[in-house]
Write an enzyme that holds these catalytic residues in place. Structure first.
Site, PDB file in Angstrom:
ATOM      1  N   ASP A 177      -8.694   0.717   5.968  1.00  0.00           N
ATOM      2  CA  ASP A 177      -7.419   1.416   6.060  1.00  0.00           C
ATOM      3  C   ASP A 177      -7.414   2.412   7.209  1.00  0.00           C
ATOM      4  OD1 ASP A 177      -5.647   3.516   3.603  1.00  0.00           O
ATOM      5  OD2 ASP A 177      -5.113   2.801   5.596  1.00  0.00           O
ATOM      6  N   ASP A 234       0.895   5.209   0.147  1.00  0.00           N
ATOM      7  CA  ASP A 234       0.079   6.378   0.504  1.00  0.00           C
ATOM      8  C   ASP A 234       0.666   7.641  -0.096  1.00  0.00           C
ATOM      9  OD1 ASP A 234      -0.658   4.907   3.642  1.00  0.00           O
ATOM     10  OD2 ASP A 234      -2.101   5.434   2.077  1.00  0.00           O
ATOM     11  N   MET A 288       0.295  11.602  -0.619  1.00  0.00           N
ATOM     12  CA  MET A 288      -0.393  12.734   0.010  1.00  0.00           C
ATOM     13  C   MET A 288       0.203  14.050  -0.494  1.00  0.00           C
ATOM     14  SD  MET A 288      -0.529  11.386   3.920  1.00  0.00           S
ATOM     15  CE  MET A 288      -1.006   9.687   4.300  1.00  0.00           C
ATOM     16  N   MET A 308     -12.028   4.168   4.737  1.00  0.00           N
ATOM     17  CA  MET A 308     -11.086   4.768   5.683  1.00  0.00           C
ATOM     18  C   MET A 308     -11.619   4.625   7.094  1.00  0.00           C
ATOM     19  SD  MET A 308      -8.633   5.660   3.853  1.00  0.00           S
ATOM     20  CE  MET A 308      -7.673   6.421   5.157  1.00  0.00           C
ATOM     21  N   HIS A 310       0.852  -1.200   0.000  1.00  0.00           N
ATOM     22  CA  HIS A 310       0.000   0.000   0.000  1.00  0.00           C
ATOM     23  C   HIS A 310       0.880   1.238   0.000  1.00  0.00           C
ATOM     24  CE1 HIS A 310      -3.889   1.987   0.817  1.00  0.00           C
ATOM     25  NE2 HIS A 310      -3.227   2.789   1.615  1.00  0.00           N
TER      26      HIS A 310
HETATM   27  C1  DX5 Z   1      -3.726   7.264   6.331  1.00  0.00           C
HETATM   28  C2  DX5 Z   1      -3.289   6.240   5.301  1.00  0.00           C
HETATM   29  C3  DX5 Z   1      -3.245   4.871   5.898  1.00  0.00           C
HETATM   30  C4  DX5 Z   1      -2.227   4.797   7.013  1.00  0.00           C
HETATM   31  C5  DX5 Z   1      -2.475   3.587   7.872  1.00  0.00           C
HETATM   32  O1  DX5 Z   1      -4.013   8.453   5.682  1.00  0.00           O
HETATM   33  O2  DX5 Z   1      -4.180   6.207   4.205  1.00  0.00           O
HETATM   34  O3  DX5 Z   1      -2.935   3.903   4.898  1.00  0.00           O
HETATM   35  O4  DX5 Z   1      -0.925   4.736   6.481  1.00  0.00           O
HETATM   36  O5  DX5 Z   1      -1.596   3.673   8.944  1.00  0.00           O
HETATM   37  P1  DX5 Z   1      -1.916   2.920  10.323  1.00  0.00           P
HETATM   38  O6  DX5 Z   1      -2.066   1.466   9.962  1.00  0.00           O
HETATM   39  O7  DX5 Z   1      -0.713   3.197  11.179  1.00  0.00           O
HETATM   40  O8  DX5 Z   1      -3.193   3.507  10.850  1.00  0.00           O
HETATM   41 ZN    ZN Z   2      -3.824   4.508   2.681  1.00  0.00          ZN
END
Ligand code: DX5
Ligand code: ZN
Length: 220
Positions: free
Chosen positions: A176, A36, A38, A138, A34
């Protein structure tokens, strides 16, 4: 109930050695990776871009599950597809043309996912669900790892899972945020088929990545 796929989020990896970390988490049994992304605009954090996806691509043959927390998103779809994304997941909250964005992802030959923020109802999927390969629910407000699981999202996971079953669709349901050995079984019994974990996957270092993943899969 089938064991969930585990998609560790590299947000919690050591960014100083991402290639090594991707190799290690792959070897530890990750099903997907995965990623991420941002932009500091759609979410209050900045992480990586297509160049880093390209750089880590050679370090694993597992599917790259790219989560775009960026707005606008359309002008970056081609770059992430070329960089090596296998699935590209976007947020309906990020722009006005979700259906067109999904069409573009599929035209690029990639699997298409839609991710819903905690306040976004599952109804948002009404006119795109059958186009999707993946729904990402989410269970934290996006932007950071290490946050607490938001239990109200269990009802949303269930609602999406029920619709997928009722309409006999081939859509993975990924959850997630705040996933750990305690929350994993709750998400799975609500209908999750894929679990994202950052903190719970990468904590303790490469020596325990396999045990971390096993604990998430077993859910206990
Ligand atoms: C948050 C991300 C998640 C995050 C999850 O914005 O989209 O994928 O990395 O991290 P944990 O598992 O530590 O909550
Ligand atoms: Zn994510």
């Amino acid at each position: 109930m089938a064991a969930p796929l585990i998609s560790p989020s590299i947000l919690s990896a050591d960014f100083a050695k991402l290639g090594e970390e991707v190799r290690a988490i792959d070897a530890a049994g990750a099903d997907w990776i995965h990623v991420d992304v941002m932009d500091g605009h759609f979410v209050p954090n900045i992480t990586i871009g297509p160049g880093v996806v390209k750089a880590i691509r050679p370090h694993s043959s597992k599917p790259f599950d790219v989560h775009l927390m960026i707005s606008p998103v359309d002008n970056f779809l081609d770059a992430f597809a070329e960089a090596g994304a296998d699935m590209i997941t976007v947020h309906p909250e990020a722009g006005p043309h979700l259906h067109r964005t999904i069409q573009r992802i599929k035209a690029l030959g990639k699997k298409a996912g839609v991710s819903l923020n905690p306040a976004t109802p599952a109804k948002m999927l009404d006119y795109v669900l059958e186009e999707l390969d993946l729904v990402l629910v989410m269970s934290v407000n996006p932007g950071f790892g290490g946050q607490k699981f938001i239990p109200s999202q269990l009802k949303k996971i269930e609602a999406v899972a029920n619709r997928v079953a009722k309409e006999n669709l081939r859509v993975d349901i990924e959850v997630d945020g705040g996933i750990d050995p305690q929350t994993a079984p709750q998400a799975v019994s609500a209908g999750a088929t894929v679990l994202v974990a950052g903190t719970a996957a990468f904590r303790g270092g490469p020596g325990v990545y396999a045990a971390n993943i096993q604990a998430l899969r077993g859910g206990g």
